[in-house]
Design an enzyme around this catalytic site. Structure first.
Site, PDB file in Angstrom:
ATOM      1  CD  GLU A 289       6.803  -4.229   9.688  1.00 52.26           C
ATOM      2  OE1 GLU A 289       7.804  -3.775  10.454  1.00 52.26           O
ATOM      3  OE2 GLU A 289       6.584  -3.802   8.564  1.00 52.26           O
TER       4      GLU A 289
ATOM      5  CB  VAL B 224       3.078  -0.268   5.584  1.00 52.40           C
ATOM      6  CG1 VAL B 224       3.698   0.315   4.167  1.00 52.40           C
ATOM      7  CG2 VAL B 224       2.095   0.791   6.279  1.00 52.40           C
TER       8      VAL B 224
ATOM      9  N   GLY C 145       2.103  -5.528   3.566  1.00 50.31           N
ATOM     10  CA  GLY C 145       1.978  -6.951   3.521  1.00 50.31           C
ATOM     11  C   GLY C 145       3.172  -7.662   4.196  1.00 50.31           C
TER      12      GLY C 145
ATOM     13  N   GLY D 159      -7.512 -12.846  -2.537  1.00 50.09           N
ATOM     14  CA  GLY D 159      -7.634 -12.344  -1.142  1.00 50.09           C
ATOM     15  C   GLY D 159      -6.576 -11.080  -1.154  1.00 50.09           C
TER      16      GLY D 159
ATOM     17  CG  ASP E  38      -4.962  -0.241   0.995  1.00 50.63           C
ATOM     18  OD1 ASP E  38      -5.290  -0.662   2.235  1.00 50.63           O
ATOM     19  OD2 ASP E  38      -3.921  -0.517   0.529  1.00 50.63           O
TER      20      ASP E  38
ATOM     21  CE  LYS F   7      -1.430  -1.199   2.614  1.00 46.78           C
ATOM     22  NZ  LYS F   7      -1.822  -2.007   1.254  1.00 46.78           N
TER      23      LYS F   7
HETATM   24  N1  HSE Z   1      -5.687  -4.285  -0.341  1.00 49.03           N
HETATM   25  C1  HSE Z   1      -4.366  -4.457   0.374  1.00 49.03           C
HETATM   26  C2  HSE Z   1      -3.697  -4.230  -1.044  1.00 49.03           C
HETATM   27  C3  HSE Z   1      -4.240  -5.412   1.229  1.00 49.03           C
HETATM   28  O1  HSE Z   1      -3.948  -4.685  -2.102  1.00 49.03           O
HETATM   29  O2  HSE Z   1      -2.566  -3.941  -0.833  1.00 49.03           O
HETATM   30  C4  HSE Z   1      -2.696  -5.269   1.662  1.00 49.03           C
HETATM   31  O3  HSE Z   1      -2.638  -4.275   2.652  1.00 49.03           O
END
Ligand code: HSE
Length: 451
Positions: free
Chosen positions: A225, A228, A230, A283, A297, A301
């Protein structure tokens, strides 16, 4: 520190390890009479007795006491309690469950809050209809850093492969990220029949069919989970609650870093480099932020969303991908003057030829839900029959938000839920056919999306 005879970070063979490395999952066993002589020392002693246990919240507490008396059976003739006594009595009547022994791989942005939560042992993690979660080990690359962060010494190892193979591990929480050694460790856990929870979108998107085949064959659940959106619960609802729908379209903002950068550039006049640096400090960004800003990224997703929406694993390279590199403030100002926001949007649509999919900067109306999705927020819209359009919005990156999804998956495993795709038929690779259609193009570069 836990010591094995060898075990470099990422070591994946156990030629020198005579332990069988096969755990049997007993998520719902009410028979807790097994003293488990193989149980790791850290778990027997409890984190509180260990040096360095003071800095993490709750580190001084004994881990995971099982509720109720072991072996106690629920009474069928219990009198009706007064309302104020009922919860305590309900807890006493709940049969004791053998704890689910959790090993966490990685103590970075997401790993830290997950470890802290498991050590704190809030009632949310212990008092539920499943096996209590018990942290039995943490594998890190940097032992000194982990000690300094207050992770109890006896939980620590720098040999993740051994922690995965340890018969005292039931559930592996993979939070290392990237391809290797994460993929091999996940494969080792599933092969040994151990449950896996991961936030690793790269591994799931690039090795999905193999991992799905393996998990289905071994019967071990694989949940992702956190890969995708967060902290947004999106994959569970898509796979389960929307399973009766024929999905026609999935689209959304699925990368917090790029959305943060675009928002900062458009609304605060920040330049690209300063906004990216702030996203890294918060972060949000990947270890290598080119994964964010070049769209890799978001593409990972989208592949995962498409698997659950359309029943195929899209070959990542077949998905159109453009990132936000090269967008300058002038583009954003011009778009705003014409009523648009520029957003990195991931889109997939079912077509008669197959699934059309793309990740690219798009122009969306400023006053639309996607246009109003600012900063680190993500928003994912699903369209299907008979439901119509449903949308999911929330914090899409960062340790705290993402730990919510990881811990939710751990609780799902503890309840005996299956893999994230549970209930859906198996899926294999497919090529994406093209980019989905749009309502025009802004500045010859940005597909215009309707609200
Ligand atoms: N680097 C990713 C983002 C982290 O900024 O969405 C979360 O998947």
């Amino acid at each position: 520190m836990r010591r094995w005879r060898s075990g470099p970070w990422g070591g994946t063979t156990h030629a020198d390890d005579d332990r069988p490395g096969r755990g049997s999952l007993q998520y719902h066993s009410a028979d807790d009479g097994d003293p488990r002589p193989d149980r790791p020392r850290a778990a027997r002693r409890g984190a509180g007795a260990l040096p360095g246990a003071g800095a993490l919240p709750g580190a001084g507490a004994r881990l995971a006491p099982a509720k109720g008396t072991p072996g106690e059976a629920p009474s069928t003739t219990a009198p009706v309690d007064a309302p104020e006594r009922a919860p305590a009595r309900a807890a006493r009547l709940r049969p004791a469950r053998r704890p689910l022994r959790v090993a966490v791989l990685g103590a970075g942005t997401v790993g830290r809050p997950v470890i802290e939560a498991l050590l704190a042992q809030s009632t949310r993690l212990t008092d539920h209809d499943g096996a209590p979660l018990e942290l039995v080990g943490v594998a890190v690359r940097d032992l000194d850093g982990a000690r300094a962060a207050g992770i109890p010494e006896d939980l620590l190892t720098d040999a993740p492969a051994h922690l995965v193979a340890d018969p005292g591990t039931d559930l592996v929480v993979e939070l290392i990220g990237g391809d290797e050694p994460a993929r091999t460790l996940i494969v080792a856990a599933l092969t040994a029949g151990k449950a896996v929870v991961t936030a690793n979108k790269h591994v799931i998107a690039h090795h999905g069919p193999d991992l799905e085949r393996l998990a289905r064959a071994s019967g071990a659940p694989l949940r992702f989970e956190a890969a995708v959106g967060g902290g947004i619960p999106i994959l569970g609802p898509l796979a389960a609650d929307l399973a009766a729908n024929e999905i026609s379209r999935v689209r959304g903002i699925v990368n917090g870093t790029t959305n943060f950068i675009l928002t900062e550039m458009a609304t605060a006049g920040r330049d690209y480099a300063a906004a990216l640096a702030e996203a890294q400090a918060a972060g949000y960004a990947e270890a290598d932020p080119s994964g964010d800003v070049e769209g890799f990224d978001a593409r990972n997703k989208l592949v995962i969303l498409a698997r659950l929406a359309f029943g195929v694993w899209l070959e990542p390279r077949s998905v159109v991908r453009r990132g936000i590199v090269g967008i300058d403030a002038a583009d954003l100002r011009r778009a705003a003057a014409e009523g648009y926001a520029i957003r990195l949007v991931a889109r997939a649509e079912g077509t008669p030829e197959g699934v059309a999919a793309a990740v690219e900067p798009c122009a969306v109306p400023l006053d639309s839900p996607l246009g109003r999705t600012d900063g680190v927020l993500n928003r994912i819209e699903i369209e299907g029959r008979p439901v119509g359009r449903v949308a999911f919005e929330g914090p899409g990156a960062g340790g705290a938000a993402t730990s919510s999804a990881v811990l939710g998956d751990c609780l799902a495993v503890a309840r005996g839920a299956g893999s994230t795709w549970a209930g859906l038929p198996p899926a294999g690779w497919a090529e994406a056919v093209a980019a989905p259609t749009s309502a025009g193009c802004f500045a010859d570069r940005y597909p215009i999306l309707e609200p």
